[in-house]
Design a protein around this motif. Structure first.
Motif, PDB file in Angstrom:
ATOM      1  N   THR A  86       0.856  -1.186   0.000  1.00 41.61           N
ATOM      2  CA  THR A  86       0.000   0.000   0.000  1.00 41.61           C
ATOM      3  C   THR A  86       0.893   1.237   0.000  1.00 41.61           C
ATOM      4  OG1 THR A  86      -0.105   0.106   2.428  1.00 41.61           O
ATOM      5  CG2 THR A  86      -1.829  -1.161   1.293  1.00 41.61           C
ATOM      6  N   VAL A  87       0.298   2.366  -0.322  1.00 42.67           N
ATOM      7  CA  VAL A  87       0.994   3.654  -0.212  1.00 42.67           C
ATOM      8  C   VAL A  87       0.090   4.619   0.542  1.00 42.67           C
ATOM      9  CG1 VAL A  87       2.432   3.418  -2.263  1.00 42.67           C
ATOM     10  CG2 VAL A  87       0.114   4.315  -2.498  1.00 42.67           C
ATOM     11  N   GLU A  88       0.713   5.592   1.212  1.00 42.52           N
ATOM     12  CA  GLU A  88      -0.045   6.630   1.898  1.00 42.52           C
ATOM     13  C   GLU A  88       0.045   7.926   1.113  1.00 42.52           C
ATOM     14  OE1 GLU A  88       1.323   6.982   5.899  1.00 42.52           O
ATOM     15  OE2 GLU A  88       0.559   5.002   6.492  1.00 42.52           O
ATOM     16  N   LEU A  89      -1.031   8.719   1.200  1.00 46.60           N
ATOM     17  CA  LEU A  89      -1.112   9.981   0.470  1.00 46.60           C
ATOM     18  C   LEU A  89      -1.211  11.139   1.443  1.00 46.60           C
ATOM     19  CD1 LEU A  89      -2.189   7.777  -1.603  1.00 46.60           C
ATOM     20  CD2 LEU A  89      -3.416   9.651  -2.684  1.00 46.60           C
ATOM     21  N   ASP A  90      -0.521  12.225   1.161  1.00 48.26           N
ATOM     22  CA  ASP A  90      -0.686  13.492   1.867  1.00 48.26           C
ATOM     23  C   ASP A  90      -1.849  14.250   1.256  1.00 48.26           C
ATOM     24  OD1 ASP A  90       1.349  13.510   3.815  1.00 48.26           O
ATOM     25  OD2 ASP A  90       2.841  13.943   2.262  1.00 48.26           O
ATOM     26  N   GLY A  91      -2.575  14.990   2.081  1.00 46.37           N
ATOM     27  CA  GLY A  91      -3.599  15.887   1.568  1.00 46.37           C
ATOM     28  C   GLY A  91      -5.001  15.348   1.641  1.00 46.37           C
ATOM     29  N   LEU A  92      -5.154  14.075   2.039  1.00 44.28           N
ATOM     30  CA  LEU A  92      -6.489  13.483   2.135  1.00 44.28           C
ATOM     31  C   LEU A  92      -6.684  12.816   3.490  1.00 44.28           C
ATOM     32  CD1 LEU A  92      -6.838  11.776  -1.375  1.00 44.28           C
ATOM     33  CD2 LEU A  92      -7.819  13.951  -0.636  1.00 44.28           C
ATOM     34  N   ALA A 124      -3.769  12.452  15.588  1.00 42.50           N
ATOM     35  CA  ALA A 124      -3.251  12.569  14.223  1.00 42.50           C
ATOM     36  C   ALA A 124      -4.286  12.127  13.216  1.00 42.50           C
ATOM     37  CB  ALA A 124      -1.988  11.724  14.072  1.00 42.50           C
ATOM     38  N   GLY A 125      -4.347  12.817  12.083  1.00 40.42           N
ATOM     39  CA  GLY A 125      -5.280  12.421  11.050  1.00 40.42           C
ATOM     40  C   GLY A 125      -4.878  11.094  10.425  1.00 40.42           C
ATOM     41  N   THR A 126      -5.873  10.350   9.947  1.00 40.47           N
ATOM     42  CA  THR A 126      -5.617   9.065   9.297  1.00 40.47           C
ATOM     43  C   THR A 126      -5.332   9.311   7.823  1.00 40.47           C
ATOM     44  OG1 THR A 126      -7.154   7.999  10.812  1.00 40.47           O
ATOM     45  CG2 THR A 126      -6.527   6.766   8.848  1.00 40.47           C
ATOM     46  N   PRO A 127      -4.154   8.948   7.343  1.00 38.39           N
ATOM     47  CA  PRO A 127      -3.859   9.216   5.926  1.00 38.39           C
ATOM     48  C   PRO A 127      -4.660   8.307   5.013  1.00 38.39           C
ATOM     49  CG  PRO A 127      -2.089   7.916   6.910  1.00 38.39           C
ATOM     50  CD  PRO A 127      -3.032   8.288   8.027  1.00 38.39           C
ATOM     51  N   ALA A 128      -4.963   8.812   3.836  1.00 45.69           N
ATOM     52  CA  ALA A 128      -5.611   7.981   2.817  1.00 45.69           C
ATOM     53  C   ALA A 128      -4.600   6.950   2.317  1.00 45.69           C
ATOM     54  CB  ALA A 128      -6.106   8.844   1.669  1.00 45.69           C
ATOM     55  N   HIS A 133      -0.071  14.287  -2.672  1.00 51.79           N
ATOM     56  CA  HIS A 133       1.219  13.677  -2.996  1.00 51.79           C
ATOM     57  C   HIS A 133       1.293  12.289  -2.363  1.00 51.79           C
ATOM     58  CE1 HIS A 133       2.289  17.971  -3.531  1.00 51.79           C
ATOM     59  NE2 HIS A 133       3.218  17.535  -4.370  1.00 51.79           N
ATOM     60  N   TYR A 134       2.202  11.494  -2.886  1.00 49.29           N
ATOM     61  CA  TYR A 134       2.511  10.230  -2.211  1.00 49.29           C
ATOM     62  C   TYR A 134       3.378  10.526  -0.993  1.00 49.29           C
ATOM     63  CZ  TYR A 134       0.573   7.547  -6.058  1.00 49.29           C
ATOM     64  OH  TYR A 134      -0.283   7.001  -6.978  1.00 49.29           O
ATOM     65  N   ARG A 135       2.981   9.986   0.139  1.00 50.28           N
ATOM     66  CA  ARG A 135       3.758  10.130   1.370  1.00 50.28           C
ATOM     67  C   ARG A 135       4.772   8.994   1.518  1.00 50.28           C
ATOM     68  NH1 ARG A 135       0.376  10.636   6.884  1.00 50.28           N
ATOM     69  NH2 ARG A 135      -0.211  12.567   5.820  1.00 50.28           N
ATOM     70  N   THR A 136       4.396   7.831   0.987  1.00 51.47           N
ATOM     71  CA  THR A 136       5.269   6.659   1.070  1.00 51.47           C
ATOM     72  C   THR A 136       5.349   5.993  -0.300  1.00 51.47           C
ATOM     73  OG1 THR A 136       3.425   5.180   1.659  1.00 51.47           O
ATOM     74  CG2 THR A 136       4.594   6.258   3.482  1.00 51.47           C
ATOM     75  N   GLY A 137       6.202   4.980  -0.384  1.00 44.14           N
ATOM     76  CA  GLY A 137       6.312   4.217  -1.616  1.00 44.14           C
ATOM     77  C   GLY A 137       7.399   4.735  -2.534  1.00 44.14           C
ATOM     78  N   THR A 138       7.565   4.078  -3.668  1.00 41.23           N
ATOM     79  CA  THR A 138       8.613   4.411  -4.628  1.00 41.23           C
ATOM     80  C   THR A 138       8.536   5.856  -5.092  1.00 41.23           C
ATOM     81  OG1 THR A 138       8.596   2.118  -5.408  1.00 41.23           O
ATOM     82  CG2 THR A 138       9.609   3.752  -6.860  1.00 41.23           C
ATOM     83  N   TYR A 139       7.301   6.389  -5.184  1.00 38.80           N
ATOM     84  CA  TYR A 139       7.122   7.748  -5.718  1.00 38.80           C
ATOM     85  C   TYR A 139       6.803   8.750  -4.611  1.00 38.80           C
ATOM     86  CZ  TYR A 139       6.754   4.971  -9.973  1.00 38.80           C
ATOM     87  OH  TYR A 139       7.007   4.081 -10.997  1.00 38.80           O
ATOM     88  N   PRO A 159     -13.728   3.107  -1.792  1.00 44.28           N
ATOM     89  CA  PRO A 159     -14.843   4.021  -1.528  1.00 44.28           C
ATOM     90  C   PRO A 159     -14.555   5.046  -0.439  1.00 44.28           C
ATOM     91  CG  PRO A 159     -15.615   1.754  -1.695  1.00 44.28           C
ATOM     92  CD  PRO A 159     -14.130   1.696  -1.695  1.00 44.28           C
ATOM     93  N   ASP A 160     -13.884   4.643   0.653  1.00 46.14           N
ATOM     94  CA  ASP A 160     -13.629   5.580   1.752  1.00 46.14           C
ATOM     95  C   ASP A 160     -12.667   6.681   1.326  1.00 46.14           C
ATOM     96  OD1 ASP A 160     -15.308   4.074   3.325  1.00 46.14           O
ATOM     97  OD2 ASP A 160     -13.685   2.982   4.338  1.00 46.14           O
ATOM     98  N   GLY A 161     -11.585   6.306   0.646  1.00 44.66           N
ATOM     99  CA  GLY A 161     -10.637   7.317   0.196  1.00 44.66           C
ATOM    100  C   GLY A 161     -11.237   8.259  -0.830  1.00 44.66           C
TER     101      GLY A 161
END
Length: 695
Positions: A537-543, A552-556, A577-583, A608-610
């Motif tokens: 999985t990857v985490e996203l900033d901004g959502l 702390a907010g739960t990242p998408a 943006h991607y918070r984690t992962g290759t990108y 659906p939640d994201g």
């Protein structure tokens, strides 16, 4: 139009043939029962409010027991009995499954798998769509049926075959090979054009004679991808041509009787291009069964919505669904109290003017004996039959809805058969991509926000929608790319996702970087895809979602896919943006202002939640908002049908709890209870319908 069928029903609820009414009924298989049961069936049908049934669907062997022997006596009696009981007949052509005498005499009509195995008799639908021998015998039966019952007063519609392509959509026989070559000649004209379209320079596949071309049979490695895609197109067209052959005979002999066939807009049934078939019949019909899973009723709503889109927003016919459990899932769970009514009325909410079941009386023998019916094994003294009777009364109360079209929403979700077929083929970046699931996730997210959406095809008028969501729009011909660009520049707002815009109609990659045909419109460029392993999985900033226990907010979270996005246009804003992962640190979701509109790109699967977190930002500036009170959004689904002088609000409780809707005006037709403060209260899983004057 289904209105033609309605006008042919024996009588309305008040005895007036011109009165509006909804169709209520089932597949009826009297040949499974002794004659003594038939009279009781009609009595119970009248008690339940049934006004139409489908007859003779699997009756070929009974009607024609030998090549030159016909037995219509029993069917004459059934037709007369139903008419005397005030019940119309949607008469099947009985061609769905050939009888044993035909397959014994002509085994060459049997389908062949990609591996060269014969599909033998013993189940159903064991025939080749392209077999001239099958067609000769089947069309002879159709003509006999049409001539015999052309003037029968019970006949309200013709039902061509049954669930065309359910088991025989892909046939790899020699008959299919010959028909496939003819189809390819018509499509391409020359071998040079075909070789270009199929990219046959790869793997030394260039053809020098039409006779060399075969269906994509079992091969040593991945078959040619364009050959696979064209075979899917051809297979859908072959069944469409067969549908036309039956229809033309029926129209010639009985020109005033409408013709339909039952589609299967549900789940992963994708072999038949139903938008392409819709114009071939007088009204669209569909079969739907609730699929197990966390989005089961969302999927039902999505499929009913898509059926309406295929029907062009006009009323359609729900030919089959289940009163309770089916027999073909790994575990067949009975429906809960209230599910039978809610499932049925969800279809009506999305445009169905007919609610019918498989089947009337539950079979005592055969492969579907454990499939539920309107009259179960327990008989009429049962909760199922009592629920059926209650539904019949509800549909009578909803008679004014008959003929009402579905009111257009302001959000459209584009569903494209070519993209569905092509995006899930082999030798792709990920074999885990699920086209339908991504579309359903967007639909579920909109439901969670209380926002109405239409599920539409690329044939729809895109300008009717303020926001257009086109998930995994993988196949984008140049003409569609231009149309989407025009849509955006003139004020529309487009959202698309990973693996979109990548290939043209020949499954050739648009060169220069992804997303190919949509690259300039979106203002981004992708050099490489980043598909994720099943466990990654990857985490996203901004959502970020609501705060957790630590504040702390739960990242998408993204799954399935990521993209290495480079922004190429200064009008592009990065929404996440991607918070984690290759990108990590690179854009994950972008939006470009273009002309009077915008074009957004979502590069990962958010679920659906994201998506419910993302959508409020995408809705900014579109003028789209929920029509429901804030406190019930996500708990109630709203769908609207309308006539020239009225709007019919269908309010569906999506929860297992009581829900109250304050401030609702209008005349309740069915369901719900009005509290002292005027709020409409819905019981768990209840559907209420409220009539308002047309604005």
């Amino acid at each position: 139009m289904i209105s033609t069928l309605l006008s042919r029903l024996p009588h309305g609820s008040d005895g007036d043939p011109a009165s509006p009414r909804l169709v209520f009924g089932a597949d009826y298989n009297p040949e499974q029962w002794p004659r003594g049961v038939w009279g009781e069936d009609v009595r119970l049908m009248r008690q339940a409010g049934v006004n139409a049934v489908s007859v003779a669907i699997f009756s070929w062997a009974r009607i024609q027991p030998a090549p030159d022997q016909w037995d219509f006596g029993w069917l004459d009696e059934v037709m007369d009995l139903l008419h005397a009981g005030g019940i119309g007949v949607d008469l099947a052509t009985a061609t769905a499954s050939p009888p044993p005498w035909l397959t014994t005499a002509h085994p060459e009509i049997l389908p062949v798998t990609a591996a060269g195995e014969t599909v033998w008799p013993g189940a159903r639908q064991h025939w080749r769509p392209t077999s001239p021998v099958f067609r000769e015998h089947a069309l002879r039966l159709v003509a006999e049926m049409a001539r015999r019952y052309a003037d029968h007063p019970a006949l309200v519609a013709w039902h061509v075959s049954n669930e065309l392509g359910c088991h025989n959509i892909y046939d790899y026989s020699d008959d299919a090979a010959r028909a496939f070559r003819d189809w390819l000649r018509a499509r391409y004209g020359t071998l040079d054009a075909l070789n270009h379209a199929w990219g046959t320079a790869f793997w030394s596949q260039r053809y020098s004679d039409w006779a060399q071309i075969l269906p994509p049979r079992l091969a040593a490695s991945h078959p040619n991808p364009t050959q696979q895609l064209d075979f899917k197109r051809f297979s859908s067209d072959a069944l469409k041509e067969y549908l036309r052959a039956e229809r033309d005979i029926l129209r010639e002999i009985t020109p005033g009787v409408p013709v339909t066939t039952n589609f299967m807009v549900m789940g992963e049934t994708k072999g038949m291009n139903y938008p392409d078939w819709a114009d071939e019949i007088d009204f669209v019909s569909n079969d739907h069964y609730v699929l197990p899973g966390p989005q089961d009723r969302d999927e039902l709503s999505f499929s009913a919505n898509l059926t309406s889109g295929i029907a062009g927003g006009r009323p359609w016919f729900l030919m089959e669904h289940s009163t309770s459990a089916v027999n073909w899932q790994p575990i067949n769970v009975a429906k809960r109290p209230g599910d039978l009514a809610r499932d049925s009325l969800l279809h009506v909410a999305h445009g169905a003017d007919a609610v019918c079941f498989f089947q009337w009386r539950q079979s005592a023998a055969g492969a579907e004996k454990y499939h539920s019916a309107m009259v179960p094994h327990a008989g009429a003294d049962s909760d199922v039959f009592r629920a059926v009777t209650e539904l019949g009364a509800t549909l009578q109360a909803l008679a004014p809805v008959a003929g009402a079209e579905r009111e257009r929403a302001r959000v459209g979700i584009v569903y494209d058969w070519d993209s569905w077929w092509a995006s899930e083929q082999d030798s792709h970046p990920s074999s885990r991509l699920n086209y339908r699931q991504e579309a359903l996730d967007w639909y579920s997210a909109l439901l969670a926000l209380g926002i109405r959406a239409d599920v539409i095809t690329t044939r729809a008028d895109l300008d009717e929608y303020r926001l257009l969501i086109a998930p995994v729009l993988h196949v984008v011909p140049q003409a569609l790319a231009k149309e989407l660009t025009r849509y955006v520049e003139t004020g529309g707002h487009l959202v698309t996702t990973y693996f979109s815009g990548v290939v043209d109609e020949n499954d050739h990659v648009w060169l220069g970087g992804y997303p190919g045909a949509l690259r300039e419109l979106l203002g981004i460029r992708i050099e490489e895809f980043g598909p994720l392993l099943a466990e990654d999985t990857v985490e996203l900033d901004g959502l970020d979602g609501p705060n957790g226990a630590n504040g702390a907010g739960t990242p998408a979270t993204g799954t399935l896919w990521t993209d290495q996005i480079t922004v190429t246009d200064p009008e592009v804003r990065t929404l996440a943006h991607y918070r984690t992962g290759t990108y990590a640190g690179r854009p994950a979701i972008t939006r470009r202002a273009a002309g009077q509109g915008s074009a957004a790109y979502v590069s990962t699967r958010l679920g659906p939640d994201g998506l419910a977190r993302l959508l409020p930002g995408l809705l900014e500036g579109t003028g789209v908002h929920s029509e429901l009170p804030a406190e019930v959004r996500g708990r109630v689904e709203l769908t609207v049908r309308r006539t020239a002088d009225a709007r019919y609000l269908f309010l569906v409780n999506r929860t297992d709890e009581q829900v109250s809707l304050p401030g609702l005006t209008g005349e309740p037709l069915t369901g719900g209870a009005t509290a002292a403060d005027g709020a409409l209260t819905l019981r768990p899983r209840e559907v209420a319908v409220v009539r308002q004057p047309a604005s």
